[in-house]
Design an enzyme around this catalytic site. Structure first.
Site, PDB file in Angstrom:
ATOM      1  N   PRO A   1       2.875   2.948   3.104  1.00  0.00           N
ATOM      2  CA  PRO A   1       2.121   4.054   2.506  1.00  0.00           C
ATOM      3  C   PRO A   1       0.649   3.687   2.360  1.00  0.00           C
ATOM      4  CG  PRO A   1       3.865   3.277   1.008  1.00  0.00           C
ATOM      5  CD  PRO A   1       3.972   2.465   2.252  1.00  0.00           C
TER       6      PRO A   1
ATOM      7  N   GLY B   1      -3.114   3.217   1.197  1.00  0.00           N
ATOM      8  CA  GLY B   1      -3.912   3.087  -0.032  1.00  0.00           C
ATOM      9  C   GLY B   1      -3.090   3.044  -1.297  1.00  0.00           C
ATOM     10  N   SER B   2      -1.915   2.417  -1.245  1.00  0.00           N
ATOM     11  CA  SER B   2      -1.009   2.450  -2.403  1.00  0.00           C
ATOM     12  C   SER B   2      -0.675   1.065  -2.943  1.00  0.00           C
ATOM     13  CB  SER B   2       0.289   3.160  -2.022  1.00  0.00           C
ATOM     14  OG  SER B   2       0.004   4.461  -1.600  1.00  0.00           O
ATOM     15  N   GLY B   3      -1.396   0.066  -2.476  1.00  0.00           N
ATOM     16  CA  GLY B   3      -1.179  -1.269  -3.025  1.00  0.00           C
ATOM     17  C   GLY B   3      -0.191  -2.109  -2.252  1.00  0.00           C
ATOM     18  N   LEU B   4       0.358  -1.558  -1.156  1.00  0.00           N
ATOM     19  CA  LEU B   4       1.330  -2.337  -0.380  1.00  0.00           C
ATOM     20  C   LEU B   4       0.700  -2.947   0.880  1.00  0.00           C
ATOM     21  CD1 LEU B   4       4.616  -0.214  -0.710  1.00  0.00           C
ATOM     22  CD2 LEU B   4       3.920  -2.209  -2.030  1.00  0.00           C
ATOM     23  N   GLY B   5      -0.608  -3.039   0.883  1.00  0.00           N
ATOM     24  CA  GLY B   5      -1.274  -3.806   1.944  1.00  0.00           C
ATOM     25  C   GLY B   5      -1.495  -3.052   3.243  1.00  0.00           C
ATOM     26  N   SER B   6      -1.589  -1.708   3.162  1.00  0.00           N
ATOM     27  CA  SER B   6      -1.799  -0.931   4.397  1.00  0.00           C
ATOM     28  C   SER B   6      -3.122  -1.329   5.081  1.00  0.00           C
ATOM     29  CB  SER B   6      -1.800   0.573   4.092  1.00  0.00           C
ATOM     30  OG  SER B   6      -2.795   0.890   3.139  1.00  0.00           O
ATOM     31  N   SER B   7      -4.163  -1.556   4.294  1.00  0.00           N
ATOM     32  CA  SER B   7      -5.469  -1.871   4.895  1.00  0.00           C
ATOM     33  C   SER B   7      -5.455  -3.262   5.534  1.00  0.00           C
ATOM     34  CB  SER B   7      -6.573  -1.833   3.839  1.00  0.00           C
ATOM     35  OG  SER B   7      -6.491  -0.669   3.090  1.00  0.00           O
TER      36      SER B   7
ATOM     37  N   ASP C   1      -4.603 -10.081   1.060  1.00  0.00           N
ATOM     38  CA  ASP C   1      -3.888  -9.096   1.891  1.00  0.00           C
ATOM     39  C   ASP C   1      -3.889  -9.503   3.367  1.00  0.00           C
ATOM     40  OD1 ASP C   1      -3.991  -7.876  -0.602  1.00  0.00           O
ATOM     41  OD2 ASP C   1      -4.227  -5.866   0.214  1.00  0.00           O
TER      42      ASP C   1
HETATM   43  C1  MEV Z   1      -5.535  -5.720  -3.539  1.00  0.00           C
HETATM   44  O1  MEV Z   1      -4.339  -5.661  -2.786  1.00  0.00           O
HETATM   45  C2  MEV Z   1      -5.536  -6.946  -4.402  1.00  0.00           C
HETATM   46  C3  MEV Z   1      -6.769  -7.132  -5.262  1.00  0.00           C
HETATM   47  O2  MEV Z   1      -6.566  -8.344  -6.004  1.00  0.00           O
HETATM   48  C4  MEV Z   1      -8.039  -7.237  -4.423  1.00  0.00           C
HETATM   49  C5  MEV Z   1      -8.126  -8.536  -3.627  1.00  0.00           C
HETATM   50  O3  MEV Z   1      -7.425  -9.510  -3.915  1.00  0.00           O
HETATM   51  O4  MEV Z   1      -8.953  -8.568  -2.684  1.00  0.00           O
HETATM   52  C6  MEV Z   1      -6.956  -6.000  -6.255  1.00  0.00           C
END
Ligand code: MEV
Length: 284
Positions: free
Chosen positions: A86, A88-94, A137
């Protein structure tokens, strides 16, 4: 050529990892696939639409291409992105799309980069786009597995996780928000980062579900303290707690995903992910 890279779940230590503290992170069994073909101009296609090197539409992919052009001058490429992660949801898509794009460009145009080179370039791309980033990431999308970061110590992760997605938000904005709070309250924030550091170091050694869940709850409270939770997330976590489950934000927060240990019972609206051993790979 096609290359794929896995997404990730930060179990402990997001944000404080940007300030040199430890984090525990695992690659997960959701992948981003990028197909690259030689061409006379640049075309990028994804669920975000079709574009040329339009930074506003595909910032991470465009910046990955720009950095690749520094090692290999190419006239163009057709780049197609398909992702199970998904956005932009924190699961490392970027991170996954940067790493898979660089690996596919490298394979198609014989860029001569090894995995470490791909990671280093992907980390730079993330810093270019976000302004500030730990590299966690792109690291996990490149190498797969479960790790204590930044010293690259492998950890055992015999668990599955339930995940609830609250929708996409900007990692760059959340990282900036934390940076601003740190500027206003440096002493307080540094001490919270130190506490999160202690959580990550303890978690890296733990095998028991109960102890890990205690650390999940502690880390969530500390994330709330640094301003990256929101009322909707707080309410859902409180509701899960009433059912005997612990959960925390994973990634930048402000929305995005929360996770908890999957013990055979999937909370409403959640999906299950598991650790993935393999990092980036060229598929064709
Ligand atoms: C983002 O997935 C994790 C953060 O700690 C940013 C980063 O580590 O670059 C919020």
């Amino acid at each position: 050529m096609i290359a794929s890279a896995p997404g990730k779940i930060i179990l402990f230590g997001e944000h404080s990892v940007v300030y040199g503290r430890h984090a525990v992170v695992s690659a997960i069994n959701l992948r981003c696939r990028v197909k690259v073909r030689k061409s006379s101009s640049f075309k990028i296609k994804s669920v975000l639409g079709e574009s040329n090197l339009d930074f506003d539409r595909h910032p991470y992919v465009v910046q990955a291409v720009r950095r690749f052009l520094e090692v290999k001058n190419i006239p163009g490429a057709e780049i197609e992105i398909e992702s199970e992660i998904p956005i932009g949801s924190g699961l490392g898509s970027s991170g996954a799309v940067i790493v898979a794009t660089l690996a596919a460009l490298n394979a198609e145009f014989k860029g001569g980069m090894d995995k470490e080179d791909i990671f280093q370039m992907a980390k730079q791309v993330e810093i270019d786009v976000q302004g500030r980033a730990s590299g966690i990431d792109p690291f996990i999308s490149t190498f797969g597995g479960s790790w204590l970061f930044p010293e690259r110590k492998k950890v055992s992760m015999p668990f599955k996780f339930f995940v609830i997605n609250f929708g996409s938000r900007s990692t760059a904005e959340m990282v900036k928000k934390v940076a601003e709070l740190r500027e206003r309250h440096p002493e307080v924030m540094e001490k919270i980062f130190d506490s999160i550091d202690a959580v990550s170091l303890e978690a890296a050694e733990i095998k028991s579900e109960d102890r890990l869940e205690e650390l999940i709850a502690i880390n969530q409270s500390l994330l709330r303290a640094i301003g990256v939770s929101n009322p909707e997330i707080d309410e859902t976590i409180a509701e899960l707690e009433r059912k005997g489950l612990k959960a925390k934000i994973t990634g930048a927060g402000g929305g995005g995903c929360i996770f908890g240990l999957y013990k055979g019972e999937k909370p409403e609206g959640s999906f299950v992910v598991e650790p993935e051993k393999e990092g980036v790979r060229v598929e064709e």
